[in-house]
Write an enzyme that holds these catalytic residues in place. Structure first.
Site, PDB file in Angstrom:
ATOM      1  N   CYS A 174       0.836  -1.199   0.000  1.00 54.01           N
ATOM      2  CA  CYS A 174       0.000   0.000   0.000  1.00 54.01           C
ATOM      3  C   CYS A 174       0.873   1.252   0.000  1.00 54.01           C
ATOM      4  O   CYS A 174       2.099   1.169   0.048  1.00 54.01           O
ATOM      5  CB  CYS A 174      -0.913   0.001   1.227  1.00 54.01           C
ATOM      6  SG  CYS A 174      -1.867  -1.521   1.437  1.00 54.01           S
ATOM      7  N   MET A 175       0.247   2.406  -0.022  1.00 56.84           N
ATOM      8  CA  MET A 175       0.989   3.657  -0.029  1.00 56.84           C
ATOM      9  C   MET A 175       1.869   3.806   1.210  1.00 56.84           C
ATOM     10  O   MET A 175       3.014   4.248   1.131  1.00 56.84           O
ATOM     11  CB  MET A 175       0.035   4.851  -0.120  1.00 56.84           C
ATOM     12  CG  MET A 175       0.740   6.196  -0.201  1.00 56.84           C
ATOM     13  SD  MET A 175      -0.407   7.583  -0.271  1.00 56.84           S
ATOM     14  CE  MET A 175      -1.132   7.349  -1.902  1.00 56.84           C
ATOM     15  N   ASP A 176       1.338   3.397   2.362  1.00 55.48           N
ATOM     16  CA  ASP A 176       2.019   3.656   3.623  1.00 55.48           C
ATOM     17  C   ASP A 176       2.342   2.387   4.428  1.00 55.48           C
ATOM     18  O   ASP A 176       2.997   2.492   5.468  1.00 55.48           O
ATOM     19  CB  ASP A 176       1.148   4.555   4.515  1.00 55.48           C
ATOM     20  CG  ASP A 176       0.598   5.740   3.751  1.00 55.48           C
ATOM     21  OD1 ASP A 176       1.405   6.513   3.214  1.00 55.48           O
ATOM     22  OD2 ASP A 176      -0.641   5.872   3.668  1.00 55.48           O
TER      23      ASP A 176
END
Length: 380
Positions: free
Chosen positions: A321-323
């Protein structure tokens, strides 16, 4: 929690390995792209302490960062800047590459107005097909620079397209580029002009092509610990030219670490992350790492990479995921929350291995490590 460990002692040793190989040649250290993700200011300072002659940047803003940090060494500006940035080039005493008469004239007008003499390097396109004048027009450009009263021809450069390949065709292409470059240099000299510092070799040139070293080399990824080619892979006839040189030994300078932020148990048949690309084959524990593609961990590595905790390897599962990303900790939990986790480098596989998994190069992996990942410098 997430940090890039930068081993300055390894960088120093890599620099010395290159220095030992090339002898009296000068070294320009490319610190563009935040020193390939390693931190432009600290790497620049370490480079100069190690004996670098100059630094290389791609943008005016990178040069300004170095000047604001108090660095006074020569800084080469590799890429073509916008004409509106010329006052900053002059104000920061950057040394631009020049590919054409028009840009040289604009530089000259501004330098004359400031009453300074601006050093420039002519860039010759010998087969890269990017920046630079043609080899046939190099003398004309040198003559034009010489006619510009506020410019000084301080160097002449080219860049190789395939010097990092041990394929025989690519080796021959590099030699053809070198021949064109040397011919252009001889024409400049024969016309009575001093070409200044003559330089061409990148990392591949340093490894495979001793005849490209000339006055200065510009090794990039090699200094950061990755070899673009191996000497032993070159054709025999070419290896003979390098018989006096031991294979270069370098170490990756960066390792990426984080901490195990959360441990949770999931049941057989439950899925993990976006798109449900991974489903638990049995009851298991998973770990959540506070690291994602915004930090530079490639999304294409989803379900293809691993992390290391306490010497044990745990596969990344589900979409990155992005983070955040997830790892499978197995049915027999051996780790604790907040435990240090290695994503690449150190006790894990290096950035070159990660690059191979996502079909790219280690340059892109290290350059992609984002600004919110804290750099931690050790070793010097």
């Amino acid at each position: 929690m997430t940090r890039a460990i930068i081993h300055l002692d390894r960088f120093f040793r890599n620099f010395n390995a290159v220095k030992t190989r090339i002898g009296q040649c000068r070294i320009c250290v490319p610190v563009k792209a935040d020193a390939y993700g390693h931190g432009i200011i600290q790497i620049a300072k370490t480079s100069l302490e190690a004996g670098a002659y100059c630094l290389g940047v791609a943008t005016v803003s990178e040069g300004l960062v170095l000047r604001k940090a108090g660095i006074t060494a020569p800084i080469l500006l590799f890429s073509q800047s916008h004409h509106e940035e010329i006052p900053q080039i002059i104000g920061a005493a950057l040394i631009p590459f020049v590919s054409d008469n028009e840009f040289a004239s604009i530089l000259n007008d501004e330098a004359e107005a400031k009453k300074i003499k601006l050093p420039v390097h002519i860039k010759i396109d010998t087969g890269m097909g990017r920046l630079g004048c043609s080899a046939e027009n190099a003398l004309s450009l040198a003559r034009h620079v010489d006619s510009c009263r506020a410019l000084e021809l301080a160097g002449t450069a080219t860049h190789f397209a395939a010097a990092d390949s041990a394929d025989e065709q690519d080796i021959n292409y590099t030699q053809e580029q070198l021949a064109r470059f040397k011919q252009a240099i001889e024409q400049i000299k024969a016309a009575g002009f001093d070409p200044g510092i003559v330089h061409a070799a990148n990392s591949g040139g340093v490894i495979l092509h001793p005849d490209t070293w000339l006055d200065m080399v510009r090794p990039g990824i090699l200094l950061y610990g990755y070899k673009t080619a191996e000497e032993k892979d070159a054709p025999f006839a070419h290896r003979q030219k390098s018989a006096n040189f031991e294979p270069l030994q370098v170490q990756p300078v960066m390792e990426l670490k984080t901490a195990l932020a959360l441990i949770k148990q999931i049941k057989k048949g439950e899925s993990v992350s976006y798109g449900r690309t991974w489903t638990a084959p049995q009851d298991t524990f998973i770990g959540i790492l506070p690291l994602g593609y915004a930090d530079g961990l490639p999304r294409l590595a989803s379900n293809k990479w691993q992390a290391v905790i306490g010497g044990e390897v745990y596969p990344l599962i589900g979409r990155i995921c992005m983070d955040q990303c997830c790892i499978d900790l197995g049915t027999n939990l051996k780790v604790r929350r907040w435990e240090e986790t290695t994503v690449f480098g150190g006790c894990g596989k290096d950035a070159a291995a990660l690059a191979k998994v996502v079909d790219t190069i280690p340059y892109e992996v290290t350059c992609s490590i984002g600004n919110r990942v804290r750099r931690e410098y050790i070793g010097l």
